[in-house]
Design a protein around this motif. Structure first.
Motif, mmCIF file in Angstrom:
data_model
loop_
_atom_site.group_PDB
_atom_site.id
_atom_site.type_symbol
_atom_site.label_atom_id
_atom_site.label_comp_id
_atom_site.label_asym_id
_atom_site.label_seq_id
_atom_site.Cartn_x
_atom_site.Cartn_y
_atom_site.Cartn_z
ATOM 1 N N TYR A 68 0.993 -1.331 -0.058
ATOM 2 C CA TYR A 68 -0.012 -0.059 0.040
ATOM 3 C C TYR A 68 0.881 1.268 0.149
ATOM 4 C CZ TYR A 68 1.330 0.355 4.700
ATOM 5 O OH TYR A 68 1.759 0.483 6.250
ATOM 6 N N GLY A 69 0.326 2.270 -0.252
ATOM 7 C CA GLY A 69 1.005 3.600 -0.117
ATOM 8 C C GLY A 69 0.101 4.802 -0.499
ATOM 9 N N LEU A 70 0.832 5.796 -0.206
ATOM 10 C CA LEU A 70 0.222 7.364 -0.505
ATOM 11 C C LEU A 70 1.268 8.082 -1.092
ATOM 12 C CD1 LEU A 70 -2.247 9.204 1.686
ATOM 13 C CD2 LEU A 70 -0.443 10.218 1.191
ATOM 14 N N ILE A 71 1.032 8.843 -2.049
ATOM 15 C CA ILE A 71 1.985 10.078 -2.622
ATOM 16 C C ILE A 71 1.338 11.316 -2.259
ATOM 17 C CG2 ILE A 71 3.111 10.713 -4.573
ATOM 18 C CD1 ILE A 71 3.110 7.830 -5.667
ATOM 19 N N ASP A 72 1.921 12.495 -1.585
ATOM 20 C CA ASP A 72 1.187 13.787 -1.541
ATOM 21 C C ASP A 72 2.449 14.707 -2.176
ATOM 22 O OD1 ASP A 72 0.716 16.198 -0.702
ATOM 23 O OD2 ASP A 72 -0.078 15.538 1.322
#
Length: 389
Positions: free
Chosen positions: A27-31
């Motif tokens: 999983y991940g998140l890029i901001d």
């Protein structure tokens, strides 16, 4: 015959991979965004930013069913800067989280590794800075209560209860891994209760550390707090609580936190200090053995449409850093967010801070901008996007 054997072999490989994937999730998140600040060290600033609202990260989490309602669990989570590809959290491979443990359907979970404290686990979700509605720049001055995760703790044993009809509780103990047992250790505990649209929570965190101990600065040291620090003080006690209520598309809340420091004389704050503890432009140090920060935050979130949400928070912070220096910080954070899909959104966020009751003309300091303002006001505006996978 050769083709049959090859197909059988490949089938076995894919079956094994599918079995492994059933218990492990990537999983991940890029901001990523662009931020403008009107005064950073006396100059205007345009900055390409990573993690203005939510820290960019990728991770692996998994579980194995051991039978009888018991399972083994783990999480490995890396923080990184999308703008230059470097690892965050002092260059750690899995600096955000790294733990393994056992979880029971009846008794809760016990995990060991690098983990969040109980104030972050229970109180932060009720604050805009600890959620997707505010983030880093919206943190309470210097992130003095750690609701924005400026410090994570090594060598941590954590207990998390199951949900008892809306009531949950837990606690942590972070070892110093030193013969000086009490030096550079931390512990915390907290609880929350949810019923209908009502959510309440409270938490406590204590850090013990010799402020002259160089272990605080080095990520290679053995203690609970290494390479990441907010205050140079012998002891930090942070406690607080919050409440919010959801009615229809709106959620309104209030959060109070207080941080008390002792053995603070000669120490300072990481956000406005160099690595040696020397104040930079607009920075502040402590003028007495004790110091205190109190935060009063009111926040609101509103889903205007299923895709468009609005959020805002006002925080009044009373600080006492000794020697009659008692600055008051007024911080406002406003955000609009538009979801392009379930996984991708764009946002516009504005943050403003004003320092009053300011005998030493201390500059405003919005978290994450790099330098304090040379004036009593500081403004930052960010346009950005987030993608989750």
């Amino acid at each position: 015959m050769k083709k049959t054997l090859m197909v059988a072999a490949l089938t076995g490989v894919f079956a094994t991979a599918a079995h492994a994937q059933s218990s492990v999730t990537l999983y991940g998140l890029i901001d990523a965004g662009i931020t403008y600040a009107n005064n950073s060290g006396g100059h205007s600033l345009w900055k390409a930013t990573s993690g203005t609202v939510n820290g960019s990260r990728w991770g692996l989490r998994g579980s194995e069913d051991l039978g009888g309602g018991l399972k083994a669990i783990f999480t490995l989570e890396n923080g990184f800067n999308i703008m230059n590809g470097t690892s965050g959290q002092s260059g750690r491979m899995f600096g955000r989280q790294a733990f393994v443990g056992l979880a029971s359907d009846q008794y809760g979970a016990v995990t060991l590794g690098r983990q969040y404290d109980s104030v972050v686990d229970y109180v932060a979700p009720l604050s805009n800075t600890g959620t997707q509605y505010g983030g880093t720049i919206a943190a309470h001055p210097f992130d003095n209560d750690n609701l924005n995760n400026s410090v994570r703790f090594n060598n941590t044993v954590k207990y998390t209860s199951i949900n008892y009809a809306g009531f949950k509780f837990g606690g942590t103990y972070s070892f110093s891994n030193s013969t000086e047992f009490a030096n550079n250790r931390a512990y915390s505990f907290g609880a929350s209760y949810s019923w209908g649209g009502l959510n309440v929570a409270a938490g406590y965190l204590q850090l013990n550390n010799d402020m002259n101990n160089a272990a605080v600065f080095s990520s290679a040291s053995a203690g609970a707090q290494t390479g990441e620090w907010t205050f140079l003080a012998g002891r930090q006690r942070t406690f607080g609580g919050g409440i919010n209520y959801t009615f229809g598309p709106a959620t309104a809340g209030f959060v109070y936190t207080q941080t008390n420091l002792s053995d603070a004389a000669g120490g300072g704050i990481s956000g406005t200090q160099s690595g040696t503890g020397t104040a930079t432009t607009g920075g502040i140090g402590f003028n007495a053995n004790s110091a205190r920060f109190q935060n009063f935050e009111g926040n609101v979130r509103y889903a205007l449409t299923p895709a468009l949400s609005l959020a805002g928070a006002y925080t009044y912070t009373r600080a006492n850093i000794g020697g009659g220096v008692n600055p008051n910080y007024n911080t406002v954070a406003l955000q609009s967010d538009y979801a392009l899909s379930k996984r991708t959104d764009v946002y516009l966020q504005g943050d403003w801070q004003h320092v009053s009751s300011n005998p030493e003309n201390i500059g405003a300091y919005l978290n994450g901008l790099g330098s304090a303002s040379t004036r009593q006001d500081q403004v930052a505006v960010t346009v950005g996007m987030r993608h989750r996978f």
